[in-house]
Design an enzyme around this catalytic site. Structure first.
Site, PDB file in Angstrom:
ATOM      1  CD  GLU A  67      -1.676  -2.410   1.601  1.00 24.89           C
ATOM      2  OE1 GLU A  67      -0.484  -2.602   1.952  1.00 24.89           O
ATOM      3  OE2 GLU A  67      -2.538  -3.315   1.643  1.00 24.89           O
ATOM      4  CG  PHE A 129      -9.333 -10.156  11.345  1.00 24.95           C
ATOM      5  CD1 PHE A 129      -8.072 -10.502  11.837  1.00 24.95           C
ATOM      6  CD2 PHE A 129      -9.548 -10.185   9.980  1.00 24.95           C
ATOM      7  CE1 PHE A 129      -7.056 -10.865  10.971  1.00 24.95           C
ATOM      8  CE2 PHE A 129      -8.526 -10.552   9.114  1.00 24.95           C
ATOM      9  CZ  PHE A 129      -7.277 -10.892   9.610  1.00 24.95           C
ATOM     10  CD  GLN A 130      -7.012  -7.661   7.877  1.00 22.58           C
ATOM     11  OE1 GLN A 130      -7.921  -7.463   7.082  1.00 22.58           O
ATOM     12  NE2 GLN A 130      -5.827  -8.129   7.523  1.00 22.58           N
ATOM     13  CE  LYS A 179     -16.607  -7.409   4.045  1.00 25.52           C
ATOM     14  NZ  LYS A 179     -15.882  -8.612   4.529  1.00 25.52           N
ATOM     15  CG  MET A 493      22.146  13.019   2.743  1.00 29.58           C
ATOM     16  SD  MET A 493      23.311  14.210   2.040  1.00 29.58           S
ATOM     17  CE  MET A 493      22.378  14.804   0.626  1.00 29.58           C
TER      18      MET A 493
END
Ligand SMILES: Cc1ncc(C[n+]2csc(CCOP(=O)(O)OP(=O)(O)O)c2C)c(N)n1
Lengths: 578, 203
Positions: A67, A129-130, A179, A493
């Site tokens: 993502e 969940f999640q 959902k 760097m």
């Protein structure tokens, strides 16, 4: 434009047609002219993906590999095209993987609409969940966010999301949709784009008297100096800006996000500002009498030590975001507003001038910088390759027409310093956040945003390993980006800082890399690695002429430093050439 | 070791914020302070005279330079209508406090009666077991009464956030009403499903 709204008859618009929340989301995207979505599915966003199955001919979805890659691609798309980037992710880990990109887009004012799935509304707060509290996690890094629990809200909320993302000072918006709302059927009555929110002032009203005051100061200035930033690009005011610069005859320097608003080779473009910017613009900031800042925010990487920054100068600040004015640098004249509106008024009011002697001073500093730094970087006498000469060769092959998407580190500074930009929106880089791993996915997005352009991702050997999985996206969707890895076998760097400020105590900056060419080969991406001057040019030519994606690794000298440099805590006039 | 840098310009500022009534906006405003590690000394938020518009009163101790920048950041939020900041001299402010004391203790001692009167307190509830007094004033005044009631068995104390009126606020009410009448605000959409968990089938 093929939108559901147009498909609806007048009668249907009244009574509505039955759609699911998921369908309404996709209808909104079509109505907003979205041509590509970068996303990744998962449990909580499955209804939207299920609906997407039937919208495949109208919406182009690119399955990324992570993502974070998705959101950086959305950013690259937005930066290259000027349109809103659209990103999908599932709840929980999908949503949290967006956070770095949101922070990056927030600080670099990039318009995004991110849609995350969320657990069912009745499960909110149960550690389902999640489930993560994505609204609260993302509040500090979004311009606006909102959780939808009821499908009837979707058309209006998405219309607001797009409007907020792109209007005024752009930024990322996140819409979290539970959902149940994605499943929920409701009477859809068409999509009306949002043009106004009563509590939101995207642009302050332009007050002419302030522009007049700015013009008076500019007209009486002996040594005026223009600093411009991304605001010029975001306001699509490149032409207005060029007209102003040319009439005023004032030397102008850019922040890295402002690069390309006027071409690198423009006679009044005196170079880059900031820590690794050009010598003249930094030193002369502390010598000018009127400093004219346009669409930039005086970031500390630009100003160095603030109490020694342009103290002698009267400062005029043009910005669309009133919160930026007087934030870091005290202004004499503040001009609030969209520079697309303010600049033409200003141009009208100023006298046509040439600041020949003053400009010559910049050119004299350029000459010194060429002698002390640039000559050796672009045309080195050493055997080993420098990053600068690679960019120089790219310039010759692309003639400044390519979009350069850099990662973060030495190669970024070198690319920004030496790449030739003929066009606006051709330098895409993570400026404010300095996000390693940005380049590869952002380049993918940029290619979708500007399909006719050559898109070259310039990346360090460290940064490329942060989001290298996006080679899979390139493979699956045949994205024709060119990947140029400048490999110095160090986190360069950080190594430079350790060399200069920590007595060369190299603490965990030594990084080993896989065989990048073989990795690319595993993804069906052709490539090669070069380490000598003879092969460099032809290798770059092969890369650029190749139809499709290509990976070129260039082994460069290991311990080169980027100069000039304004060390942290120093004033811009204390810039070091070595 | 930390070095304390005293800042003579710091003083109490009263920040007034008019906002939409929106879930999450409190966080959006609060993090503007916490991000800078500024302590919010007092925070009141409640509907204004217009239902859909909320008014926050926030008190912090900072320099004007910091306060003005923070206020611009607040005003930048999409759902914020307007922000003002004022010194204590520019506002009239009050805090309300409630004190619960055993009724028998105070009934016995006539002195308490006088003490409450002197402090402008009034009884809100009188029961056989306890009495609740209320007083309104500045911090020092509500504080003073705590100390005075302490010897009489103070059981519980609570103080509200500061509410304040800006002295120079000509036309606020009219402007708010005009604003609302031109374009009425939306109702908040709340989660309607939290209490119906067992009726929903999910997977
Ligand atoms: C996500 C992230 N982690 C750490 C850093 C700190 N950082 C800045 S530059 C840099 C080194 C980058 O090395 P490399 O990608 O090899 O590029 P080079 O500087 O050598 O060109 C690091 C570690 C960062 N900017 N972003």
């Amino acid at each position: 434009m093929d939108t559901a709204q147009q498909e609806l008859t007048a009668a249907e618009q009244k009574t509505g047609i039955e759609l699911s929340g998921s369908q309404a989301v996709l209808e909104a995207l079509i109505a907003e002219g979205t041509d590509v979505i970068f996303g990744y599915p998962g449990g909580a966003i499955m209804p939207i993906y299920d609906a997407l199955y039937d919208y495949n001919d109208k919406l182009n979805h690119i399955l990324v590999r992570h993502e974070q890659g998705g959101i950086h691609a959305g950013q690259g798309y937005a930066r290259a095209s000027g349109k809103v980037g659209v990103v999908f992710a599932t709840s929980g880990p999908g949503a949290t993987n967006l956070v770095t990109g949101l922070a990056d887009a927030q600080i670099d004012s990039t318009p995004l609409v991110c849609i995350t799935g969320q657990v069912f509304a009745h499960l909110l707060g149960t550690d389902a969940f999640q489930e993560t509290d994505v609204i609260n996690i993302t509040t500090p890094v979004t311009k606006w966010n909102y959780q939808v629990t009821d499908a009837t809200e979707i058309p209006e909320v998405l219309a607001k999301a797009f409007y907020i993302a792109k209007s005024g000072r752009p930024g990322p918006v996140l819409i979290d949709i539970t959902k149940n709302a994605q499943f929920q059927k409701f009477e859809y009555k068409g999509y009306t784009p949002c043009k106004h929110i009563r509590s939101y002032r995207p642009k302050p009203i332009v007050r002419r008297e302030y522009v007049e005051e700015a013009a008076r100061l500019i007209n009486s200035a002996k040594k005026p100096f223009i600093l411009w930033g991304q605001g010029v690009l975001l306001g699509s005011a490149e032409q207005e800006f060029k007209t102003f610069v040319e009439k005023s005859g004032i030397p102008a320097a850019w922040t890295i996000l402002g690069a390309g608003a006027i071409p690198t080779t423009h006679p009044l473009n005196v170079g880059m500002l900031g820590m690794h910017g050009n010598y003249g613009p930094n030193v002369l900031t502390n010598e000018c009498d009127v400093l004219i800042a346009i669409g930039m925010r005086f970031d500390d990487r630009v100003t160095g030590r603030l109490d020694k920054y342009a103290k002698q100068a009267k400062v005029i600040h043009f910005d669309i975001d009133p919160a930026e004015i007087d934030k870091n640098v005290q202004t004499t004249v503040q001009v609030w507003g969209d520079c697309k509106e303010t600049l033409p008024i200003l141009t009208e009011l100023i006298e046509q001038k040439q600041h020949t002697e003053w400009l010559a001073k910049f050119n004299e500093f350029t000459r010194q910088e060429v002698e002390a730094v640039i000559k050796d970087e672009l045309f080195p006498s050493s055997e080993e390759l420098t990053m600068g000469e690679v960019i120089q060769q790219v310039n010759e092959l692309t003639n400044g027409e390519a979009i350069i998407v850099t990662d973060v580190g030495q190669h970024q500074m070198v690319a920004c310093r030496y790449a030739k930009f003929n066009n606006t929106r051709s330098n895409i880089t993570s400026g404010g956040l300095g996000t390693m791993g940005f380049s590869l996915p952002a380049a993918i997005g940029a290619k979708f945003g500007a399909p006719d352009k050559e898109v070259i991702a310039v990346i360090g050997d460290g940064g490329v390993q942060m989001t290298i999985q996006e080679l899979g996206t390139i493979m699956q969707f045949n994205v024709g980006v060119k990947i140029l890895i400048l490999n110095n076998q160090f986190l360069g760097m950080v190594r430079q800082w350790q060399e200069l400020f920590n007595d060369r105590r190299y603490s965990f900056v030594n990084i080993t890399s896989p065989n990048f060419v073989k990795v690319a080969e595993g993804y069906n991406i052709p490539g090669q690695s070069v380490n000598d001057r003879e092969s460099l040019k032809s290798a770059l030519k092969t890369m650029i002429e190749h139809d499709g994606s290509y990976l070129l690794e260039v082994m460069v000298t290991k311990e080169n430093n980027v100069f000039p440099m304004v060390p942290q805590g120093c004033s811009v006039s204390e810039i070091r050439l070595s | 070791m930390t070095t304390h840098i005293p800042n003579p310009e710091k003083q109490e500022y009263n920040i007034t914020v008019y906002t939409e009534n929106q879930i999450g906006l409190l966080t959006r405003i609060a993090i503007i302070f916490s991000r800078r590690k500024i302590n919010i000394e007092s925070l009141n938020t409640s509907p204004s005279e217009i239902d859909s518009i909320h008014r926050f009163n926030i008190v912090i101790t900072e320099s004007e330079n910091v306060v003005s920048k923070v206020c611009r950041q607040i005003e930048k939020q999409v759902e914020v209508l307007k922000v003002y900041y004022n010194t204590n001299e520019d506002v009239i402010w009050q805090e309300m406090a409630l004190y619960k004391v055993p009724t028998d203790e105070i009934a016995e001692k006539a002195i308490v009666e006088r003490l409450l009167r002197e402090n402008g307190a009034r009884a809100v509830v009188i029961r056989h077991d306890y009495t609740v007094f209320e007083t309104t004033g500045h911090r020092e005044e509500t504080d003073a009464l705590i100390h005075k009631l302490q010897p009489y068995g103070l059981i519980e104390f609570v103080r509200s956030a500061r509410v304040m009126i800006i002295k120079d606020s000509e036309g606020f009410n009219r402007k708010l009403r005009e604003f609302e009448s031109q374009e009425p605000g939306h109702e908040v959409v709340e989660n309607e499903y939290l209490n119906s968990a067992d009726k929903v089938f999910t997977m």
